[in-house]
Design a protein around this motif. Structure first.
Motif, mmCIF file in Angstrom:
data_model
loop_
_atom_site.group_PDB
_atom_site.id
_atom_site.type_symbol
_atom_site.label_atom_id
_atom_site.label_comp_id
_atom_site.label_asym_id
_atom_site.label_seq_id
_atom_site.Cartn_x
_atom_site.Cartn_y
_atom_site.Cartn_z
ATOM 1 N N ASN A 200 -8.595 -5.468 0.701
ATOM 2 C CA ASN A 200 -9.633 -6.451 1.028
ATOM 3 C C ASN A 200 -10.974 -5.783 1.288
ATOM 4 O O ASN A 200 -12.020 -6.249 0.827
ATOM 5 C CB ASN A 200 -9.211 -7.263 2.255
ATOM 6 C CG ASN A 200 -8.134 -8.280 1.941
ATOM 7 O OD1 ASN A 200 -7.772 -8.488 0.780
ATOM 8 N ND2 ASN A 200 -7.594 -8.902 2.980
ATOM 9 N N ASP B 118 -3.884 -15.123 0.846
ATOM 10 C CA ASP B 118 -4.607 -14.708 2.057
ATOM 11 C C ASP B 118 -4.297 -15.620 3.227
ATOM 12 O O ASP B 118 -4.106 -15.171 4.361
ATOM 13 C CB ASP B 118 -6.114 -14.697 1.784
ATOM 14 C CG ASP B 118 -6.534 -13.507 0.938
ATOM 15 O OD1 ASP B 118 -5.742 -12.553 0.835
ATOM 16 O OD2 ASP B 118 -7.660 -13.531 0.388
ATOM 17 N N GLY C 213 -11.015 -12.383 3.707
ATOM 18 C CA GLY C 213 -10.740 -10.956 3.547
ATOM 19 C C GLY C 213 -10.971 -10.161 4.808
ATOM 20 O O GLY C 213 -10.099 -9.399 5.248
#
Length: 468
Positions: A364, A304, A427
């Motif tokens: 996500n 991420d 996210g």
């Protein structure tokens, strides 16, 4: 007012100059008109004073002494001189005190000192003598109203023995040739000034417009190629040169960042992979599972972070993609894993995007819905020039004052929402960055039931689409 005011620099500059020139010309025309009126009044007072002096001194006009008839000339004003025992001023009339003072001054220069002086304006129709003279001249000027206009009546009191001597003078019609001259002059000045200013302003604004377009393009692509050449005035050229230097520096920093992130990702993922192999030797299955979950969480957080850092400079090209098929494929991934994810029926919507990045954003959002709400309901619809992908859950939602903050990197919600969920709080930030990279947006809103209580969260991913 904002609708009438132009938004461009060139338009504002031209309009400002035009308004300033208009005000200046109006003031100039007013002053010229007033000066012309004052000169006309002064000339008529001088002519009236001459007739009064001629009458008072008993000297006939020069043409009369020569036996000549006065020639007819355009604009000749006929003056009538009379003697009366009383003032020519009528009851209720308001005399012109300033003009009377000027008349006394003119006569004083000639050695005549009247006891009183009166100057008054009166319509031709209201004065019998002026009316009579006007009707006589009417035969020679057909097509004009003989009673239209005014007459100036100037009288001086010479004492009981001589009484009042009064001169009447017809005020010439208001001629506006001077105003037309000023209007034509204004139009000519407008044409010359606006042309020159437009050329100069365009030389300034065109490079600025090009620089603005370049800034917008660089903000979107981060591509250092295509810098504009410095042109225009010296100040504008210096601005463009400074921007080009700053842009090159930013591009160099971004390249260094990508190299650094690649090295960090390689250096961290390699030992994590080796560690993942080593934990297989752990006999305790529960401990082995916990260690594997921790390694997986670190790997996912690292992915991420690297994705968020690279989101502004994607390497894969944009593709024309059928959105409903892409969303359905992501939903099927979760369905195959036994997750409670559903996808409503949707129409065919085509968009130009990067499928890999959009799948990452959808995963996500769906993952958040499953983590906090236990299930996810996905829908896709077209709204004007954009497509809206909605992901709904039945979780506790987000406090209204925290929604915007929750989309910032490394931000997690309150403990009641995050107990046992893990994650680094990237996210939503990554999903929003991906949406903005495609020219869209991410919106979060709480869903409420009939009683007004929060019954879940709705995440809406909006993307621009082509017109059908």
């Amino acid at each position: 007012m904002n609708r009438l005011w132009p938004q461009s620099l060139l338009g504002q500059l031209l309009l400002s100059v035009a308004l300033a020139l208009l005000v200046a010309q109006v003031l100039g025309a007013t002053l010229v008109y007033r000066a012309r009126a004052e000169r006309l009044e002064e000339g008529m007072l001088n002519a009236a004073a001459f007739r009064l002096m001629t009458e008072m001194r008993g000297v006939p006009p020069l043409r009369e002494m020569r036996g000549e008839r006065p020639p007819r000339r355009r604009g000749m004003r006929r003056v009538q001189v009379t003697r009366t025992e009383t003032s020519p001023l009528r009851t209720g009339e308001k005399p012109d005190v300033a003009a009377a003072a000027k008349l006394v001054d003119i006569l004083g220069y000639q050695g005549i000192d009247p006891r009183h002086a009166v100057v008054v304006r009166r319509t031709v129709a209201a004065d019998p003598l002026a009316r009579e003279a006007a009707m006589r001249r009417a035969a020679f000027r057909p097509g004009r109203d003989p009673l239209d206009g005014e007459v100036i009546i100037a009288g001086v009191d010479l004492g009981p023995a001589e009484g009042w001597v009064t001169a009447r003078m017809r005020v010439p019609p208001d001629r506006r040739e001077g105003l037309w001259t000023i209007a034509l002059q204004t139009l000519l000045i407008y044409a010359i000034l606006m042309t020159v200013i437009a050329l100069v302003a365009r030389r300034i604004t065109r490079p600025i417009a090009s620089l603005t377009s370049r800034l917008e393009r660089f903000a979107e692509t981060r591509d250092p190629q295509g810098q504009i050449e410095p042109r225009g005035p010296a100040d504008v050229r210096r601005l463009i040169e400074a921007h080009n230097a700053m842009e090159a520096r930013i591009a160099a920093l971004l390249d260094e960042k990508d190299v650094m992130l690649g090295a960090i990702g390689h250096d961290l993922k390699t030992p994590l992979a080796a560690l993942r192999v080593r934990i297989e030797s752990v006999d305790d299955e529960h401990e082995r599972s916990r260690m594997a979950a921790t390694i997986e969480d670190i790997t996912r957080s690292l992915d991420d972070i690297l994705s968020l850092a690279r989101v502004g400079r994607p390497s894969d090209p944009e593709e024309r993609t059928e959105l409903s098929a892409l969303v359905a494929s992501v939903v099927e991934e979760y369905e195959d894993m036994g997750e409670r994810v559903s996808f409503a029926e949707s129409t065919r919507i085509v968009a130009t995007l990067r499928p890999t990045w959009l799948r990452r954003a959808l995963r996500n959002l769906v993952g958040n819905a499953l983590r906090y709400g236990g299930q996810a309901r996905v829908s896709l619809e077209r709204a004007g020039g954009s497509a809206a992908i909605r992901i709904e859950d039945d979780g506790p939602g987000i406090p209204d004052g925290e929604i915007e903050r929750m989309m910032a990197p490394f931000t997690r919600g309150d403990p009641s929402r995050n107990t046992g969920t893990g994650g680094a709080g990237l996210g939503l930030a990554l999903a929003r960055a991906i949406a903005e990279q495609h020219g869209g947006s991410l919106e979060l809103a709480n869903r409420r039931d009939a009683a007004g209580n929060v019954s879940g969260l709705v995440a809406t991913l909006r993307l621009p689409v082509q017109a059908t």
